[in-house]
Motif scaffolding. Structure first.
Motif, mmCIF file in Angstrom:
data_model
loop_
_atom_site.group_PDB
_atom_site.id
_atom_site.type_symbol
_atom_site.label_atom_id
_atom_site.label_comp_id
_atom_site.label_asym_id
_atom_site.label_seq_id
_atom_site.Cartn_x
_atom_site.Cartn_y
_atom_site.Cartn_z
ATOM 1 N N THR A 95 0.835 -1.202 0.000
ATOM 2 C CA THR A 95 0.000 0.000 0.000
ATOM 3 C C THR A 95 0.873 1.257 0.000
ATOM 4 O O THR A 95 0.520 2.258 -0.624
ATOM 5 N N LEU A 96 2.016 1.189 0.694
ATOM 6 C CA LEU A 96 2.944 2.324 0.658
ATOM 7 C C LEU A 96 3.444 2.561 -0.764
ATOM 8 O O LEU A 96 3.663 3.698 -1.165
ATOM 9 N N GLY A 97 3.605 1.491 -1.530
ATOM 10 C CA GLY A 97 4.015 1.627 -2.928
ATOM 11 C C GLY A 97 3.020 2.430 -3.740
ATOM 12 O O GLY A 97 3.403 3.138 -4.675
ATOM 13 N N CYS A 98 1.731 2.356 -3.388
ATOM 14 C CA CYS A 98 0.717 3.159 -4.085
ATOM 15 C C CYS A 98 0.917 4.640 -3.816
ATOM 16 O O CYS A 98 0.725 5.470 -4.702
ATOM 17 N N VAL A 99 1.314 4.991 -2.606
ATOM 18 C CA VAL A 99 1.594 6.394 -2.282
ATOM 19 C C VAL A 99 2.879 6.831 -2.980
ATOM 20 O O VAL A 99 2.933 7.893 -3.601
ATOM 21 N N LEU A 100 3.905 5.994 -2.903
ATOM 22 C CA LEU A 100 5.188 6.308 -3.534
ATOM 23 C C LEU A 100 5.071 6.513 -5.037
ATOM 24 O O LEU A 100 5.787 7.339 -5.613
ATOM 25 N N SER A 101 4.194 5.780 -5.677
ATOM 26 C CA SER A 101 4.086 5.853 -7.141
ATOM 27 C C SER A 101 3.256 7.039 -7.613
ATOM 28 O O SER A 101 3.222 7.319 -8.810
ATOM 29 N N ASP A 102 2.601 7.725 -6.689
ATOM 30 C CA ASP A 102 1.795 8.880 -7.066
ATOM 31 C C ASP A 102 2.719 10.017 -7.480
ATOM 32 O O ASP A 102 3.610 10.396 -6.721
ATOM 33 N N GLY A 127 -10.391 13.285 1.128
ATOM 34 C CA GLY A 127 -9.800 14.535 0.659
ATOM 35 C C GLY A 127 -9.196 14.287 -0.708
ATOM 36 O O GLY A 127 -9.838 13.724 -1.584
ATOM 37 N N CYS A 128 -7.944 14.665 -0.872
ATOM 38 C CA CYS A 128 -7.279 14.382 -2.148
ATOM 39 C C CYS A 128 -6.915 12.894 -2.223
ATOM 40 O O CYS A 128 -6.876 12.190 -1.215
ATOM 41 N N MET A 129 -6.657 12.425 -3.436
ATOM 42 C CA MET A 129 -6.369 10.998 -3.642
ATOM 43 C C MET A 129 -5.146 10.544 -2.839
ATOM 44 O O MET A 129 -5.140 9.453 -2.259
ATOM 45 N N LEU A 130 -4.120 11.362 -2.790
ATOM 46 C CA LEU A 130 -2.903 10.999 -2.060
ATOM 47 C C LEU A 130 -3.195 10.850 -0.568
ATOM 48 O O LEU A 130 -2.687 9.933 0.085
ATOM 49 N N SER A 131 -4.013 11.718 -0.027
ATOM 50 C CA SER A 131 -4.410 11.606 1.375
ATOM 51 C C SER A 131 -5.217 10.332 1.605
ATOM 52 O O SER A 131 -4.971 9.602 2.577
ATOM 53 N N ALA A 132 -6.156 10.059 0.722
ATOM 54 C CA ALA A 132 -6.982 8.858 0.865
ATOM 55 C C ALA A 132 -6.111 7.598 0.827
ATOM 56 O O ALA A 132 -6.292 6.682 1.643
ATOM 57 N N ARG A 133 -5.154 7.553 -0.086
ATOM 58 C CA ARG A 133 -4.250 6.394 -0.164
ATOM 59 C C ARG A 133 -3.425 6.256 1.114
ATOM 60 O O ARG A 133 -3.167 5.146 1.584
ATOM 61 N N THR A 134 -3.015 7.381 1.661
ATOM 62 C CA THR A 134 -2.211 7.352 2.887
ATOM 63 C C THR A 134 -3.049 6.852 4.060
ATOM 64 O O THR A 134 -2.548 6.118 4.918
ATOM 65 N N HIS A 135 -4.321 7.211 4.099
ATOM 66 C CA HIS A 135 -5.200 6.683 5.148
ATOM 67 C C HIS A 135 -5.354 5.170 5.019
ATOM 68 O O HIS A 135 -5.422 4.463 6.025
ATOM 69 N N VAL A 136 -5.416 4.661 3.793
ATOM 70 C CA VAL A 136 -5.469 3.206 3.610
ATOM 71 C C VAL A 136 -4.197 2.585 4.185
ATOM 72 O O VAL A 136 -4.251 1.571 4.901
ATOM 73 N N CYS A 137 -3.057 3.186 3.904
ATOM 74 C CA CYS A 137 -1.792 2.693 4.464
ATOM 75 C C CYS A 137 -1.853 2.668 5.989
ATOM 76 O O CYS A 137 -1.411 1.703 6.629
ATOM 77 N N ARG A 138 -2.381 3.736 6.571
ATOM 78 C CA ARG A 138 -2.471 3.826 8.033
ATOM 79 C C ARG A 138 -3.312 2.683 8.599
ATOM 80 O O ARG A 138 -2.935 2.060 9.589
#
Length: 187
Positions: free
Chosen positions: A43-50, A120-131
């Motif tokens: 899931t962190l890879g999804c944030v990193l690839s943004d 919120g923004c997509m990057l924030s949403a992805r980070t919440h999934v990571c959390r």
């Protein structure tokens, strides 16, 4: 023609090998613990690839992914009875580093006195999934710690890491100019 090393067939009956060769069921508590760390790293890879993820944050998250790989290897290893080995490569300095990242992001992000909902923004949403996956990994590792020794520093690291991801998600919304989604009690 040489057979691919990507499939061996040894896990077809629902077992896999730990570091050292001991075979265990793929749904064992130990496998759930390190498998969830692997999922978390993905899931962190999804944030990193943004493309909107900053270079500074990418460096931080790559550091975390490398540590998660160490921790997965540690959890994939049987702990000899009566021993309490430390988690691979994890030191108090790594936990302090996370706290410094949290503090730096918190200083830059407006304070809130409400519960923040993921989004919120997509990057924030992805980070919440990571959390949330980080929190699940923490729970699976606690399950393992009920059965076998787990270095307590590993749990402290994951706890700080989820704090970091919470403020990082808020930071992403802030730098994108997107308002937080806040909880409103329903009657």
């Amino acid at each position: 023609m040489t057979k691919s090393r990507l499939y061996t067939g040894t896990g077809d009956a629902g077992t896999t090998s730990l570091v050292g060769g001991t075979r265990v069921k793929k749904n064992s508590v130990r496998l759930e613990a390190y498998g969830t760390l692997d999922e978390f790293s993905s899931t962190l890879g999804c944030v990193l690839s943004d493309p909107e993820c900053t270079e500074e944050v990418k460096g931080q998250l790559l550091s975390v992914q490398n540590m998660l790989f160490n921790l997965g290897g540690y959890l994939a290893s049987e702990i000899p009875e009566g021993t309490q080995p430390p988690a691979w490569g994890l030191t108090e300095a790594h936990i302090s580093q996370l706290e410094q990242w949290v503090d730096a992001l918190d200083e830059q992000t407006p304070k809130v006195q409400v519960f923040v909902l993921p989004g919120g923004c997509m990057l924030s949403a992805r980070t919440h999934v990571c959390r949330t996956v980080c929190r699940r990994a923490e729970r699976r590792i606690l399950d393992l710690a009920d059965e076998a020794y787990v270095d307590p520093a590993l749990l402290r690291y994951l706890n700080r890491l989820s704090d970091y991801l919470f403020i990082l998600a808020r930071y992403f919304n802030f730098i994108k100019g997107v308002d937080e989604i806040v909880w409103h009690k329903q009657d």
